[in-house]
Design a protein around this motif. Structure first.
Motif, PDB file in Angstrom:
ATOM      1  N   SER A 190       0.847  -1.191   0.000  1.00  0.00           N
ATOM      2  CA  SER A 190       0.000   0.000   0.000  1.00  0.00           C
ATOM      3  C   SER A 190       0.880   1.238   0.000  1.00  0.00           C
ATOM      4  O   SER A 190       1.827   1.334   0.778  1.00  0.00           O
ATOM      5  CB  SER A 190      -0.913   0.009   1.234  1.00  0.00           C
ATOM      6  N   VAL A 192       0.639   5.607  -0.006  1.00  0.00           N
ATOM      7  CA  VAL A 192      -0.197   6.786   0.221  1.00  0.00           C
ATOM      8  C   VAL A 192       0.580   8.021  -0.197  1.00  0.00           C
ATOM      9  O   VAL A 192       1.771   8.145   0.123  1.00  0.00           O
ATOM     10  CB  VAL A 192      -0.593   6.902   1.710  1.00  0.00           C
ATOM     11  N   ASN A 265      -8.341   6.251  -5.367  1.00  0.00           N
ATOM     12  CA  ASN A 265      -7.925   4.974  -4.793  1.00  0.00           C
ATOM     13  C   ASN A 265      -7.736   4.003  -5.958  1.00  0.00           C
ATOM     14  O   ASN A 265      -8.683   3.764  -6.718  1.00  0.00           O
ATOM     15  CB  ASN A 265      -8.968   4.428  -3.830  1.00  0.00           C
ATOM     16  N   ASN A 277      -2.431  -1.308  -3.424  1.00  0.00           N
ATOM     17  CA  ASN A 277      -3.350  -0.169  -3.398  1.00  0.00           C
ATOM     18  C   ASN A 277      -2.559   1.119  -3.338  1.00  0.00           C
ATOM     19  O   ASN A 277      -1.530   1.208  -2.669  1.00  0.00           O
ATOM     20  CB  ASN A 277      -4.272  -0.264  -2.175  1.00  0.00           C
ATOM     21  N   ASN A 279      -3.324   5.263  -2.622  1.00  0.00           N
ATOM     22  CA  ASN A 279      -4.285   6.270  -2.172  1.00  0.00           C
ATOM     23  C   ASN A 279      -3.706   7.660  -2.377  1.00  0.00           C
ATOM     24  O   ASN A 279      -2.607   7.950  -1.900  1.00  0.00           O
ATOM     25  CB  ASN A 279      -4.624   6.057  -0.694  1.00  0.00           C
TER      26      ASN A 279
END
Length: 410
Positions: A190, A192, A265, A277, A279
């Motif tokens: 992930s 961000v 997203n 993922n 974000n």
């Protein structure tokens, strides 16, 4: 000259010390080496300044000249260069061809707006010079594919400016997760990014998808490159949601209305089963990046933060939690302050260092044109998924562009 002597003599190190009391004949450790290479910068905007400064800081090359269509950018760059490097002269080329084919020059750094890259690369490759092409390599798959084909078999170095992999937090994450395999086999990733809106550019080209490729291509190709790198596989399919919630909703420039997104997203599943993922939020009052990687033997988390607050805390953090199986590590990855502040938290400096290493035949992990292409593939798939609300399968996306190319060639 030994490697140790070279490190002691580096520009960033000697910049911390006062050696003005020494005559030139008394300088040995601090004697400046002659520049081995000359580069031209094509594109004299903000990122052009960054490339100029880190080239001069790294020290093995010098900036010989610049080319840009915008006179204000040229004049501004000349003033900056004269102020910071008064002992050097800067050539102002009048045509792209002149900048590309000057026999005095060894390499070209292309940092013009995204939509101009293909046209410039077509001319640059005729020179045979070493090329550093800023990200994203193109705004669409058709152009990216042509650049990829132009680079196939190119005799000079052809490097893509995906320098985030050299930020301290990602450099250390690569070492821990891929080289040491500290968390075992990677299963999920992930990333961000929370940051302020896009900054102003000449003609505001970054506010329009047709010039930038869209937010997920223009800005986020960095992170898709990282996801591709950590997943160690090709993407299988992409599903993304997002839109424009805050930034530039009423922005118009020369009768054009901004159409870029400011949040998203993005879910990417890779051929080897790694699930990822990304974000994005571009209306946050800070610059914050975070990566979390989970493996079958632990978890890695790293972040980089600049929130403009007078709070005494580290700007970077990395932790490797291994439970009872291995030692846990908590650290603060960083570079010397002059490098850390030179651009993209040191990433641009090492991008240039490795560009020259590549020229000298030293193997590095700089982003290849192939890797640049795949970072664009994911970004374009994500933009398409947001527009259609559907899952985008990478094989189908690529098949369509290859079929279109074949139709045009016939």
């Amino acid at each position: 000259m030994s490697r140790k002597r070279k490190e002691i003599n580096s520009n960033f190190f000697s910049g911390f010390l006062n050696v003005d009391y020494l005559s030139e004949e008394d300088k040995y450790i601090y004697k400046k080496e002659q520049h081995k290479y000359k580069f031209n910068v094509i594109g004299a905007g903000m990122i052009g300044h960054e490339h100029i400064k880190v080239t001069m800081l790294e020290g093995r090359a010098t900036i010989h000249g610049i080319y840009d269509l915008d006179k204000k950018s040229i004049d501004n760059t000349k003033r900056m260069f004269s102020k910071n490097f008064p002992e050097h002269e800067l050539v102002d080329y009048q045509t792209l061809a002149d900048a590309c084919h000057d026999p005095k020059v060894d390499g070209l750094i292309i940092c013009t707006p995204n939509y101009t890259h293909l046209e410039i690369v077509r001319e640059a490759v005729k020179s045979g010079k070493h090329i550093l092409l800023e990200k994203p390599m193109a705004t669409n798959l058709k152009d990216a594919l042509e650049i990829k084909e132009l680079a196939d078999g190119y005799e000079g170095i052809f490097q893509i400016g995906l320098q985030y992999r050299y930020k301290a937090i990602y450099n250390e994450s690569i070492h821990e997760a891929i080289e040491r395999k500290s968390i075992g086999d990677i299963k999920t990733i992930s990333i961000v990014e929370h940051r302020v809106p896009f900054l102003d550019k000449v003609n505001q080209w970054n506010k329009f998808s047709k010039y930038s490729g869209g937010t997920l291509v223009e800005k986020c190709c960095h992170y898709f490159d990282l996801l591709n790198l950590f997943a160690q596989s090709k993407p299988s399919f992409v599903y993304a949601t997002g839109g424009s919630a805050v930034n530039f909703k009423d922005f118009e420039y020369k009768d054009q209305k901004s159409d870029i997104i400011d949040h998203a997203n993005v879910n990417i599943v890779y051929e080897n089963g790694v699930n990822t993922n990304f974000n994005l939020c571009m209306f946050s009052p800070m610059f914050y990046e975070e990566i979390t990687i989970c493996g079958d033997e632990g978890r890695l988390r790293a972040y980089e933060n600049d929130d403009f607050l007078p709070v005494n805390r580290p700007n970077t953090h990395l932790e490797v939690l291994s439970g009872e199986s291995k030692p846990t590590r908590i650290s603060t990855p960083c570079y010397p302050s002059v490098i850390q502040s030179s651009g993209h938290n040191g990433g641009t400096y090492y991008e240039h260092k490795y560009f020259i290493d590549n020229i000298e035949g030293i193997t590095t992990t700089t982003a290849t044109v192939e890797e640049g292409f795949w970072s664009i593939v994911v970004g374009i798939a994500a933009e398409e998924s947001i527009k259609t609300g559907k899952v985008v399968y990478i094989n189908e996306l690529l098949k369509s562009i290859y079929e279109e190319k074949e139709t045009v060639s016939n």
